[in-house]
Design an enzyme around this catalytic site. Structure first.
Site, mmCIF file in Angstrom:
data_model
loop_
_atom_site.group_PDB
_atom_site.id
_atom_site.type_symbol
_atom_site.label_atom_id
_atom_site.label_comp_id
_atom_site.label_asym_id
_atom_site.label_seq_id
_atom_site.Cartn_x
_atom_site.Cartn_y
_atom_site.Cartn_z
ATOM 1 N N GLU A 189 0.461 5.240 0.588
ATOM 2 C CA GLU A 189 -0.441 6.291 1.050
ATOM 3 C C GLU A 189 0.043 7.666 0.589
ATOM 4 O O GLU A 189 1.132 7.804 0.019
ATOM 5 C CB GLU A 189 -0.566 6.211 2.577
ATOM 6 N N CYS A 226 -10.983 -2.973 -4.039
ATOM 7 C CA CYS A 226 -9.992 -3.923 -4.569
ATOM 8 C C CYS A 226 -10.678 -5.170 -5.105
ATOM 9 O O CYS A 226 -10.246 -5.744 -6.103
ATOM 10 C CB CYS A 226 -8.987 -4.301 -3.487
ATOM 11 N N GLU A 281 -3.101 -4.690 -2.861
ATOM 12 C CA GLU A 281 -3.522 -5.680 -3.856
ATOM 13 C C GLU A 281 -3.974 -5.016 -5.154
ATOM 14 O O GLU A 281 -3.800 -5.552 -6.237
ATOM 15 C CB GLU A 281 -4.596 -6.636 -3.303
ATOM 16 N N ASN A 332 0.835 -1.198 0.000
ATOM 17 C CA ASN A 332 0.000 0.000 0.000
ATOM 18 C C ASN A 332 0.872 1.251 0.000
ATOM 19 O O ASN A 332 1.943 1.282 0.605
ATOM 20 C CB ASN A 332 -1.006 0.011 1.172
HETATM 21 N N1 THU Z 1 -5.388 -1.398 2.604
HETATM 22 C C1 THU Z 1 -4.867 -2.244 1.661
HETATM 23 O O1 THU Z 1 -3.757 -2.048 1.157
HETATM 24 N N2 THU Z 1 -5.622 -3.297 1.288
HETATM 25 C C2 THU Z 1 -6.840 -3.595 1.795
HETATM 26 O O2 THU Z 1 -7.495 -4.511 1.329
HETATM 27 C C3 THU Z 1 -7.374 -2.828 2.926
HETATM 28 C C4 THU Z 1 -6.673 -1.560 3.222
HETATM 29 C C5 THU Z 1 -4.580 -0.246 3.002
HETATM 30 C C6 THU Z 1 -5.140 1.063 2.571
HETATM 31 C C7 THU Z 1 -4.518 1.998 3.593
HETATM 32 O O3 THU Z 1 -3.224 2.358 3.154
HETATM 33 C C8 THU Z 1 -4.375 1.139 4.836
HETATM 34 O O4 THU Z 1 -4.480 -0.194 4.401
HETATM 35 C C9 THU Z 1 -5.439 1.413 5.901
HETATM 36 O O5 THU Z 1 -6.706 1.356 5.354
#
Ligand code: THU
Length: 154
Positions: free
Chosen positions: A58, A109, A69, A56
């Protein structure tokens, strides 16, 4: 849903999936999650054995960030457009913690994975740690998103 398989321990998963969990876990350190401190990593296995990793990412403008994902699946489609996805493994860990934490793929996702699956015409498996700390193996993106929106609705 009866199509889902559950595994109590990592060792109970098949060796290929265990390896993908290992690769995704190793890659967790590359998550950029200074705001949520929730690190997520995804390993996408392609039909030719290639593995595309994603974490992820941000952003200070929060909605501009991207889930692991989604990034990994888009990246696999962008870099290997002719290769089908076989499996997606998703892991998460909270900052400064040792153990993995449950992370069920978000709705956005699931929507992205579903369209990827439809494009390739063959289902792919999705593996993640469920809320009760069991590994869940979903047989397809479609199984994770019933009643989905698709191009047929446009
Ligand atoms: N996040 C993911 O990468 N995948 C998911 O399926 C759920 C959430 C990330 C998004 C954000 O950077 C952090 O987790 C908190 O929501």
């Amino acid at each position: 849903m009866s199509d889902f398989k559950y595994f109590k321990h990592l060792d109970d998963l098949d060796p290929e999936t265990q390896y993908l969990v290992h690769r995704a876990t190793e890659w967790l350190e590359h998550a950029y999650a200074p705001y949520s401190k929730f690190h997520v990593s995804a390993a996408v296995l392609l039909e030719d054995g290639n593995i595309v990793l994603g974490t992820n990412q941000e952003n200070a403008a929060y909605p501009a960030g991207l889930c692991a994902e989604r990034l990994a699946v888009f990246s696999a489609n962008a870099q290997h457009p002719d290769k089908k996805i076989k499996k997606v493994v998703i892991v998460a860990r909270k900052k400064d913690q040792k153990d993995l934490t449950p992370a069920a793929s978000c709705g956005g996702c699931r929507q992205v994975m579903l369209e990827s699956e439809k494009r390739q015409g063959v289902p792919f498996e999705i593996v993640m740690l469920s809320h009760d700390h069991k590994w869940v193996l979903a047989p397809s993106a479609a199984s994770l998103l019933p009643f989905a929106f698709s191009k047929n609705n446009l």
